[in-house]
Motif scaffolding. Structure first.
Motif, PDB file in Angstrom:
ATOM      1  N   ILE A 201       0.826  -1.204   0.000  1.00  0.00           N
ATOM      2  CA  ILE A 201       0.000   0.000   0.000  1.00  0.00           C
ATOM      3  C   ILE A 201       0.866   1.263   0.000  1.00  0.00           C
ATOM      4  CG2 ILE A 201      -0.192   0.300   2.515  1.00  0.00           C
ATOM      5  CD1 ILE A 201      -3.230   0.753   2.054  1.00  0.00           C
ATOM      6  N   SER A 202       2.127   1.129   0.414  1.00  0.00           N
ATOM      7  CA  SER A 202       3.050   2.269   0.426  1.00  0.00           C
ATOM      8  C   SER A 202       3.614   2.576  -0.951  1.00  0.00           C
ATOM      9  CB  SER A 202       4.207   1.991   1.394  1.00  0.00           C
ATOM     10  OG  SER A 202       3.738   1.773   2.699  1.00  0.00           O
ATOM     11  N   THR A 203       3.657   1.583  -1.861  1.00  0.00           N
ATOM     12  CA  THR A 203       4.246   1.800  -3.183  1.00  0.00           C
ATOM     13  C   THR A 203       3.258   1.674  -4.338  1.00  0.00           C
ATOM     14  OG1 THR A 203       4.919  -0.538  -3.370  1.00  0.00           O
ATOM     15  CG2 THR A 203       6.510   1.004  -2.406  1.00  0.00           C
ATOM     16  N   TYR A 204       2.045   1.167  -4.083  1.00  0.00           N
ATOM     17  CA  TYR A 204       1.071   1.064  -5.176  1.00  0.00           C
ATOM     18  C   TYR A 204       0.847   2.412  -5.872  1.00  0.00           C
ATOM     19  CZ  TYR A 204      -0.293  -3.457  -3.047  1.00  0.00           C
ATOM     20  OH  TYR A 204      -0.302  -4.718  -2.517  1.00  0.00           O
ATOM     21  N   PRO A 205       0.579   3.502  -5.140  1.00  0.00           N
ATOM     22  CA  PRO A 205       0.347   4.784  -5.831  1.00  0.00           C
ATOM     23  C   PRO A 205       1.560   5.256  -6.626  1.00  0.00           C
ATOM     24  CG  PRO A 205      -0.499   4.871  -3.583  1.00  0.00           C
ATOM     25  CD  PRO A 205       0.323   3.626  -3.680  1.00  0.00           C
ATOM     26  N   LEU A 206       2.770   5.029  -6.101  1.00  0.00           N
ATOM     27  CA  LEU A 206       3.977   5.409  -6.829  1.00  0.00           C
ATOM     28  C   LEU A 206       4.083   4.626  -8.130  1.00  0.00           C
ATOM     29  CD1 LEU A 206       6.818   6.685  -7.145  1.00  0.00           C
ATOM     30  CD2 LEU A 206       7.689   4.768  -5.786  1.00  0.00           C
ATOM     31  N   LEU A 207       3.881   3.309  -8.075  1.00  0.00           N
ATOM     32  CA  LEU A 207       3.949   2.484  -9.276  1.00  0.00           C
ATOM     33  C   LEU A 207       2.936   2.943 -10.318  1.00  0.00           C
ATOM     34  CD1 LEU A 207       4.942  -0.004 -10.842  1.00  0.00           C
ATOM     35  CD2 LEU A 207       3.290  -1.381  -9.532  1.00  0.00           C
ATOM     36  N   LEU A 208       1.725   3.246  -9.886  1.00  0.00           N
ATOM     37  CA  LEU A 208       0.680   3.666 -10.823  1.00  0.00           C
ATOM     38  C   LEU A 208       0.964   5.054 -11.392  1.00  0.00           C
ATOM     39  CD1 LEU A 208      -2.462   2.259  -9.006  1.00  0.00           C
ATOM     40  CD2 LEU A 208      -1.353   1.395 -11.073  1.00  0.00           C
ATOM     41  N   LEU A 253      -2.138 -10.350   6.764  1.00  0.00           N
ATOM     42  CA  LEU A 253      -1.743 -11.582   7.462  1.00  0.00           C
ATOM     43  C   LEU A 253      -2.279 -12.840   6.789  1.00  0.00           C
ATOM     44  CD1 LEU A 253      -2.272 -10.350  11.136  1.00  0.00           C
ATOM     45  CD2 LEU A 253      -0.074 -10.770   9.999  1.00  0.00           C
ATOM     46  N   THR A 254      -3.456 -12.772   6.179  1.00  0.00           N
ATOM     47  CA  THR A 254      -4.058 -13.979   5.594  1.00  0.00           C
ATOM     48  C   THR A 254      -3.765 -14.135   4.118  1.00  0.00           C
ATOM     49  OG1 THR A 254      -6.159 -12.840   5.121  1.00  0.00           O
ATOM     50  CG2 THR A 254      -5.923 -13.905   7.299  1.00  0.00           C
ATOM     51  N   ARG A 255      -3.519 -13.018   3.402  1.00  0.00           N
ATOM     52  CA  ARG A 255      -3.345 -13.130   1.948  1.00  0.00           C
ATOM     53  C   ARG A 255      -2.067 -12.472   1.450  1.00  0.00           C
ATOM     54  NH1 ARG A 255      -8.511 -10.678  -0.605  1.00  0.00           N
ATOM     55  NH2 ARG A 255      -7.436 -11.370  -2.482  1.00  0.00           N
ATOM     56  N   GLY A 256      -1.317 -11.869   2.346  1.00  0.00           N
ATOM     57  CA  GLY A 256      -0.065 -11.218   1.920  1.00  0.00           C
ATOM     58  C   GLY A 256      -0.268  -9.941   1.143  1.00  0.00           C
ATOM     59  N   ILE A 257      -1.440  -9.323   1.274  1.00  0.00           N
ATOM     60  CA  ILE A 257      -1.713  -8.051   0.596  1.00  0.00           C
ATOM     61  C   ILE A 257      -1.505  -6.938   1.614  1.00  0.00           C
ATOM     62  CG2 ILE A 257      -3.412  -6.646  -0.636  1.00  0.00           C
ATOM     63  CD1 ILE A 257      -4.758  -9.240  -1.520  1.00  0.00           C
ATOM     64  N   TRP A 258      -0.368  -6.299   1.536  1.00  0.00           N
ATOM     65  CA  TRP A 258      -0.002  -5.260   2.495  1.00  0.00           C
ATOM     66  C   TRP A 258      -0.098  -3.887   1.862  1.00  0.00           C
ATOM     67  CZ3 TRP A 258       0.195  -6.442   7.416  1.00  0.00           C
ATOM     68  CH2 TRP A 258       0.496  -7.749   7.803  1.00  0.00           C
TER      69      TRP A 258
END
Length: 258
Positions: A201-208, A253-258
């Protein structure tokens, strides 16, 4: 056909790393770019607005997630550098681009400045929604960069929510026309990318943002040339917000989506 290098383009933003990357990318193609930068909203202002819309508990949970996200950005410096290198982008301050700082983009002073500059195009990235008064002051095409695919991922954290909803084929960004709603204007261009396992969630906006610099430049060029081709995007419309911390931790924790 108009000379795009002589066009007057205003970019309006609240500032930050991602807008600076966009500024630097656009300045190469549009040398007369002028930035109007408003002050950040305070945490108190954001909290009060969210409480009115979502309730106190959810607002507190969202602020907790955003605090974790800021910590995560410090831990994701290497991934940030990789993204910039991959897209051949620069995040430093561009001294050749004039910047006018204002309290808010919705002030009378800002509206007067826009009318004085007489831009050919106004482009928004990472800023407050514009008021009706500011919208009325803009007499040229008004475009917005959104780090999400409209209309399903309007608002904030579009990339994150596309992953949570198992919709990674729509992990992407949109450039669209601006109306009075939030990311509700007609779509001009979209770009989709595949996030790395190391993105969060810290790098998604940068990548986009990095992936979207090309469609941003193309949309501005179309606006200058009078060749915009807006279309109404299909799909359900949903306004997104940052996840409250309990949702963020559960999917992490359950799906590795941070």
């Amino acid at each position: 056909m108009p000379d795009t290098r002589n066009a007057k383009v205003i970019l309006m933003t609240s500032g930050g790393l991602n807008p600076q990357i966009m500024i630097n990318a656009l300045a190469r193609q549009f040398p007369k770019l002028h930035v109007i930068q408003e002050n950040y909203e305070t945490k108190r202002e954001i909290y009060r607005r969210r409480v009115r819309k979502l309730g106190r508990l959810t607002a507190l949970g969202q602020l907790a997630t955003m605090s974790l996200s800021r910590v995560g950005k410090n831990l994701a410096i290497r991934r940030t550098e990789e993204i910039l290198e991959e897209y051949k982008l620069w995040a430093g301050e561009s001294k050749g681009v004039p910047v006018t700082r204002v309290e808010t983009l919705n002030s009378k002073d800002t509206q007067a400045l826009i009318q004085r500059l007489q831009p050919d195009v106004v482009f928004l990235i990472s800023c407050r929604p514009l008021s009706r008064g500011t919208l009325a002051a803009i007499r040229c095409p008004l475009l917005n960069f959104h780090a999400g695919i409209n209309p399903t991922y309007r608002g904030q954290m579009g990339g994150y929510w596309s992953r949570v909803e198992r919709d990674e084929e729509n992990f992407g960004a949109t450039v669209h026309l601006v109306d009075i709603g939030i990311d509700t204007g007609d779509t001009l261009y979209e770009v989709r990318v595949k996030p790395s396992r190391r993105d969060t969630i810290s790098t998604y906006p940068l990548l986009l943002t990095a992936a979207g610099t090309g469609i941003a430049a193309q949309a501005i060029e179309d606006a200058i040339n009078g060749t915009l081709q807006p279309r109404r995007p299909a799909g359900r419309s949903e306004l997104r917000f940052p996840p409250p911390v309990w949702t963020y931790l559960r999917h992490g924790l359950t799906r590795g989506i941070w």
